[in-house]
Design a protein around this motif. Structure first.
Motif, short mmCIF file in Angstrom:
data_model
loop_
_atom_site.label_atom_id
_atom_site.label_comp_id
_atom_site.label_asym_id
_atom_site.label_seq_id
_atom_site.Cartn_x
_atom_site.Cartn_y
_atom_site.Cartn_z
N PRO A 1 27.06 32.82 48.77
CA PRO A 1 27.73 32.49 47.46
C PRO A 1 29.08 32.90 47.61
O PRO A 1 29.78 33.91 48.16
CB PRO A 1 27.21 33.39 46.51
CG PRO A 1 26.55 34.68 47.10
CD PRO A 1 25.99 34.13 48.61
N PRO A 2 29.86 31.93 46.86
CA PRO A 2 29.69 30.96 46.10
C PRO A 2 29.41 29.70 46.87
O PRO A 2 30.18 29.66 47.99
CB PRO A 2 30.96 30.65 45.01
CG PRO A 2 32.15 30.98 45.74
CD PRO A 2 31.62 32.21 46.78
N SER A 3 28.51 28.77 46.54
CA SER A 3 28.01 27.66 47.34
C SER A 3 28.08 26.43 46.56
O SER A 3 27.41 26.28 45.58
CB SER A 3 26.79 27.94 47.94
OG SER A 3 26.01 26.77 48.39
N GLY A 4 28.69 25.49 47.05
CA GLY A 4 28.85 24.15 46.35
C GLY A 4 27.52 23.44 46.44
O GLY A 4 27.08 22.56 45.44
N GLY B 1 30.68 38.42 40.62
CA GLY B 1 30.26 39.53 39.67
C GLY B 1 30.31 39.14 38.22
O GLY B 1 29.24 39.37 37.50
N GLY B 2 31.21 38.51 37.76
CA GLY B 2 31.30 37.82 36.56
C GLY B 2 30.26 36.93 36.04
O GLY B 2 30.04 36.90 34.97
N GLY C 1 27.18 37.80 33.64
CA GLY C 1 27.20 36.95 32.35
C GLY C 1 28.70 37.29 31.56
O GLY C 1 28.83 36.90 30.50
N ALA C 2 29.55 37.66 32.31
CA ALA C 2 30.95 37.64 31.48
C ALA C 2 31.48 36.23 31.44
O ALA C 2 32.06 35.80 30.24
CB ALA C 2 31.97 38.53 32.37
N GLY D 1 34.09 30.68 36.04
CA GLY D 1 34.18 31.59 37.18
C GLY D 1 34.90 30.50 38.21
O GLY D 1 35.96 31.41 38.89
N ALA D 2 34.74 29.47 38.30
CA ALA D 2 35.35 28.57 39.29
C ALA D 2 36.87 28.53 38.83
O ALA D 2 37.83 28.60 39.76
CB ALA D 2 34.65 27.43 39.51
N ALA D 3 37.18 28.16 37.69
CA ALA D 3 38.41 28.29 37.08
C ALA D 3 39.24 29.29 37.33
O ALA D 3 40.55 29.49 37.68
CB ALA D 3 38.54 27.63 35.74
N ILE D 4 38.63 30.73 37.21
CA ILE D 4 39.22 31.91 37.55
C ILE D 4 39.51 32.00 38.96
O ILE D 4 40.68 32.72 39.31
CB ILE D 4 38.21 33.03 36.82
CG1 ILE D 4 38.43 33.04 35.58
CG2 ILE D 4 38.87 34.29 37.48
CD1 ILE D 4 36.97 33.89 35.02
N ALA D 5 38.58 31.35 39.83
CA ALA D 5 38.71 31.53 41.27
C ALA D 5 40.25 30.81 41.60
O ALA D 5 40.89 31.19 42.42
CB ALA D 5 37.80 31.05 41.91
N VAL D 6 40.33 29.64 40.91
CA VAL D 6 41.79 28.71 41.22
C VAL D 6 42.87 29.74 40.86
O VAL D 6 43.85 29.90 41.51
CB VAL D 6 41.66 27.62 40.48
CG1 VAL D 6 43.15 26.85 40.50
CG2 VAL D 6 40.28 26.58 40.95
#
Length: 426
Positions: free
Chosen positions: A148-151, A228-229, A233-234, A240-245
């Motif tokens: 993970p993360p996996s498309g 982890g987020g 459940g954060a 989470g994907a937007a935070i990754a960007v």
């Protein structure tokens, strides 16, 4: 009607029409044959892609492109080299660990294959023959959709519906991904010893490892924060994907400083094209799924399989055999979109754990990315390294066999897949 859809799709795909448009044309032909109102087509297509969870796919793809351009691959390679560079098959081990590290930030095999091929193959070919060097890179890149993360897992969870969560699928891939990575490394050591390749690399020094770990800690923290987020459940997978960007932009501009403003248009366009392909597949496939549902194909297929066997293990073996053939000829995203709505409900009727079946489904098609004639990872590696497909496949088959061995192991021992997600509440 279902037969008309399948035959029409196969005929158009064989003649080279892009998969998404082959689906759309086959659906229109089936509509004309059945007399169903054409007005349902745009409604179904719009409803299929108008999804908040589906937004995580372009965000994760964009984050992966940004992290690769930001120079994280070089840092991961340096850390892996400090850890395992001075062992038998050391550069192969470095490649595998780099692939595993890159998988935690990209989630896609194709981009990983491109990045690892261009950076590592010149060094690998100084030690190993070109065929084995390319096979190592292809195998390492194939860890992308498993760890993970996996498309691929996002697409599966979306197509499976509420019975499967993205976070649960992510966690299902952790233990098998580690097993596959370790298995690849042991296999590389065995092949290197058998072919008499010399030990290379600098001796292990703790100070060097700590220094490289310090340089890489900001990169390694990204999957911890994002995954982890999601698991904790954060935030949702899309958030989470937007935070990754945002995280990738911060690393590229302020930490590695390898990312420039002029790089952003090309990165965004590449991520947009890849996302658009997935979106088009989902939109057109939604029409086919609707037609097959109207035709009661899922119920007919379920009745056929139950007439053949009542054993869940035999059912999973039959699905694995089907996906082995499908993975050789059909692009993996198209396979998820066409087959998950059909096979996932049947698996639930057999009492199979949805996360267990989902991971086995994904792993089957990930292996298909390494099998000819339509193994997309093979084409990427061949294109970058200029090696022949025949030579690459000849060296890649031990890695393919090992992945199938892990597939069978996970099929027989579901806890390998389900223990971690269940422990985390999925």
């Amino acid at each position: 009607m279902s037969l008309a859809v399948v035959l029409g799709f196969m005929l158009l795909a064989v003649f080279g029409l892009p998969i998404a448009f082959a689906m759309g044309a086959a659906a229109l032909a089936a509509l004309a044959y059945s007399g169903v109102d054409y007005s349902m087509v745009p409604q179904r297509m719009m409803h299929a892609v108008n999804s908040f969870p589906l937004m995580s796919i372009p965000f994760f793809m964009l984050a992966g492109e940004l992290m690769i351009k930001a120079g994280i691959v070089e840092r991961l390679i340096a850390l892996a080299n400090a850890l395992v560079g001075r062992v038998r098959g050391g550069m192969a081990h470095v490649t595998m660990l780099s692939g595993a590290g890159l998988a935690t930030v990209s989630g896609a095999a194709v981009s990983d294959a491109s990045a690892l091929s261009s950076i590592l193959v010149p060094s690998l070919t100084k030690i190993y023959d070109r065929g084995f060097a390319a096979a190592i890179v292809a195998a390492a890149a194939n860890l992308g959709p498993i760890i993970p993360p996996s498309g691929a897992m996002i697409v599966y969870a979306f197509m499976a519906g509420s019975s499967v969560s993205v976070g649960g699928m992510f966690m299902a891939g952790v233990v098998p991904g580690i097993i596959i990575c370790i298995g690849f490394m042991l296999l590389c050591s065995w092949i290197a010893g058998r072919r008499g390749w010399a030990v290379t690399g600098e001796p292990f020094r703790l100070a060097r490892v700590l220094a490289e770990l310090k340089r890489s800690i900001i990169v390694l923290a990204m999957p911890v924060v994002v995954i982890g987020g999601i698991v904790g459940g954060a935030f949702t997978a899309t958030e989470g994907a937007a935070i990754a960007v945002v995280y990738a932009l911060a690393i590229g501009f302020f930490v590695t400083r390898a990312l420039q403003l002029r790089d952003l248009p090309g990165i965004v366009v590449r991520a947009a094209i890849t996302s658009a392909v997935v979106g088009a597949l989902i939109a057109f496939a939604s029409v086919i799924t609707y037609l097959m549902t109207v035709d009661l194909l899922p119920q007919q297929l379920s009745a056929l399989l139950r007439a053949l066997t009542s054993d869940p293990l035999v059912f999973m073996a039959l699905v694995a055999l089907l996906l082995f053939v499908v993975g050789m000829f059909l692009e993996s995203n198209a396979a998820y979109i066409m087959l998950v709505p059909l096979l996932h409900p049947i698996a639930l009727a057999y009492g199979i754990d949805p996360l267990h079946f989902g991971f086995l489904f994904v792993l089957n098609l990930v292996i298909g990315m390494l099998t000819p004639p339509v193994g997309v990872v093979l084409f990427v590696v061949c294109g970058v390294t200029q090696i022949s497909m025949r030579e690459l496949v000849r060296n890649a088959w031990p890695f393919i066999a090992l992945m199938y061995a892990v597939l069978v192991l996970c099929m027989l021992l579901p806890s390998i897949v389900t223990a971690l997600p269940r422990a985390l509440g999925y």
